[in-house]
Design a protein around this motif. Structure first.
Motif, PDB file in Angstrom:
ATOM      1  N   ALA A  72      44.355  36.943  44.094  1.00 41.41           N
ATOM      2  CA  ALA A  72      45.044  37.038  43.025  1.00 41.41           C
ATOM      3  C   ALA A  72      44.193  36.608  41.651  1.00 41.41           C
ATOM      4  O   ALA A  72      43.128  35.810  42.004  1.00 41.41           O
ATOM      5  CB  ALA A  72      45.831  36.131  43.125  1.00 41.41           C
ATOM      6  N   LEU A  73      44.455  37.084  40.726  1.00 40.84           N
ATOM      7  CA  LEU A  73      43.736  36.772  39.522  1.00 40.84           C
ATOM      8  C   LEU A  73      44.907  36.608  38.292  1.00 40.84           C
ATOM      9  O   LEU A  73      45.902  37.577  38.284  1.00 40.84           O
ATOM     10  CB  LEU A  73      42.790  37.848  38.818  1.00 40.84           C
ATOM     11  N   VAL A  74      44.731  35.733  37.508  1.00 35.52           N
ATOM     12  CA  VAL A  74      45.658  35.391  36.383  1.00 35.52           C
ATOM     13  C   VAL A  74      45.387  36.752  35.417  1.00 35.52           C
ATOM     14  O   VAL A  74      44.289  37.043  35.297  1.00 35.52           O
ATOM     15  CB  VAL A  74      45.383  34.032  35.470  1.00 35.52           C
ATOM     16  N   PRO A  75      46.530  37.215  35.102  1.00 31.88           N
ATOM     17  CA  PRO A  75      46.311  38.592  34.266  1.00 31.88           C
ATOM     18  C   PRO A  75      45.199  38.472  33.181  1.00 31.88           C
ATOM     19  O   PRO A  75      44.360  39.385  32.865  1.00 31.88           O
ATOM     20  CB  PRO A  75      47.753  38.855  33.599  1.00 31.88           C
ATOM     21  N   ASP A  76      45.434  37.379  32.545  1.00 28.95           N
ATOM     22  CA  ASP A  76      44.424  37.408  31.331  1.00 28.95           C
ATOM     23  C   ASP A  76      42.937  37.440  31.972  1.00 28.95           C
ATOM     24  O   ASP A  76      41.872  37.584  31.001  1.00 28.95           O
ATOM     25  CB  ASP A  76      44.360  35.863  30.685  1.00 28.95           C
ATOM     26  N   TYR A  77      42.609  37.102  33.340  1.00 25.18           N
ATOM     27  CA  TYR A  77      41.341  37.022  33.743  1.00 25.18           C
ATOM     28  C   TYR A  77      40.572  38.240  34.378  1.00 25.18           C
ATOM     29  O   TYR A  77      39.807  38.226  34.951  1.00 25.18           O
ATOM     30  CB  TYR A  77      41.195  35.729  34.232  1.00 25.18           C
ATOM     31  N   ARG A  78      41.684  39.265  34.352  1.00 23.06           N
ATOM     32  CA  ARG A  78      41.188  40.388  35.154  1.00 23.06           C
ATOM     33  C   ARG A  78      40.123  41.232  34.397  1.00 23.06           C
ATOM     34  O   ARG A  78      40.180  41.080  33.172  1.00 23.06           O
ATOM     35  CB  ARG A  78      42.526  41.181  35.522  1.00 23.06           C
ATOM     36  N   GLY A  79      39.462  41.997  35.228  1.00 25.31           N
ATOM     37  CA  GLY A  79      38.302  42.882  34.476  1.00 25.31           C
ATOM     38  C   GLY A  79      37.172  42.068  34.183  1.00 25.31           C
ATOM     39  O   GLY A  79      36.354  42.878  33.216  1.00 25.31           O
ATOM     40  N   ASN A 109      47.355  50.158  42.932  1.00 24.40           N
ATOM     41  CA  ASN A 109      46.556  48.998  42.619  1.00 24.40           C
ATOM     42  C   ASN A 109      45.141  49.322  42.171  1.00 24.40           C
ATOM     43  O   ASN A 109      44.453  49.657  42.899  1.00 24.40           O
ATOM     44  CB  ASN A 109      46.840  47.993  43.657  1.00 24.40           C
ATOM     45  N   PRO A 110      44.882  49.053  40.863  1.00 21.09           N
ATOM     46  CA  PRO A 110      43.229  49.579  40.610  1.00 21.09           C
ATOM     47  C   PRO A 110      42.397  48.692  41.497  1.00 21.09           C
ATOM     48  O   PRO A 110      41.121  49.054  41.535  1.00 21.09           O
ATOM     49  CB  PRO A 110      43.365  49.071  39.358  1.00 21.09           C
ATOM     50  N   ALA A 111      42.800  47.527  42.004  1.00 24.51           N
ATOM     51  CA  ALA A 111      41.690  46.696  42.948  1.00 24.51           C
ATOM     52  C   ALA A 111      41.302  47.707  44.214  1.00 24.51           C
ATOM     53  O   ALA A 111      40.344  47.222  44.680  1.00 24.51           O
ATOM     54  CB  ALA A 111      42.551  45.515  43.438  1.00 24.51           C
ATOM     55  N   VAL A 112      41.819  48.711  44.433  1.00 24.67           N
ATOM     56  CA  VAL A 112      41.416  49.464  45.657  1.00 24.67           C
ATOM     57  C   VAL A 112      40.057  49.930  45.328  1.00 24.67           C
ATOM     58  O   VAL A 112      39.137  49.910  46.294  1.00 24.67           O
ATOM     59  CB  VAL A 112      42.310  50.550  45.704  1.00 24.67           C
TER      60      VAL A 112
END
Length: 148
Positions: A72-79, A109-112
């Motif tokens: 899991a990542l907090v949305p603000d820290y993705r990418g 899910n883009p994490a794929v």
């Protein structure tokens, strides 16, 4: 972090879903392993794995000797590379004791892309409707290519 991993709006929603609660309940049992990421003391993400049994399976269960991971990542820290760093750390640690790790992921899910880049492969025939009405599938990262 489980709220973010499950794409839920609240911790309350997670607590009301027993199949999600099982990913963190009684944390610290044999086989549990996890790492967290913080940015200036703020939680940014986490990755953890749990060993399941045939009688008590997670969404990404493949076999009893292969733990399932969640990330899991907090949305603000993705990418920002945090997920890659967390997942890499978990894989490096897990390969010492396990033949592989598995996961379940929603098909959109883009994490794929990240999982594929780190050596995960889709488990053929594992596509299933998920609990929110979309489709999910399992992926496995084997540490020894002879085990595939």
């Amino acid at each position: 972090m489980l709220r973010h991993a499950a794409h839920e709006d609240s911790v309350k929603a997670v607590r009301q879903t027993p199949s999600l609660v099982s990913y963190a309940e009684h944390w610290g049992r044999k086989g549990d392993l996890g790492f967290g990421a913080f940015v200036e003391a703020e939680p940014a993400g986490a990755v953890w794995m749990r060993q399941w049994s045939a009688e008590n399976q997670g969404y990404g269960f493949v076999r009893e000797d292969i733990p399932e991971l969640a990330i899991a990542l907090v949305p603000d820290y993705r990418g920002q590379g945090i997920g890659t760093a967390l997942l890499t750390q978990l894989l490096e640690t897990a390969q010492v004791q396990h033949p592989a790790v598995s996961l379940s992921v929603r098909d959109r899910n883009p994490a794929v892309r990240l999982y594929k880049r780190l050596g995960f492969a889709k488990v053929e025939g594992s596509d299933r409707p998920n609990r929110v009405g979309g489709m999910s599938f399992k992926m496995v990262r084997y540490f020894d290519s002879r085990l595939i």
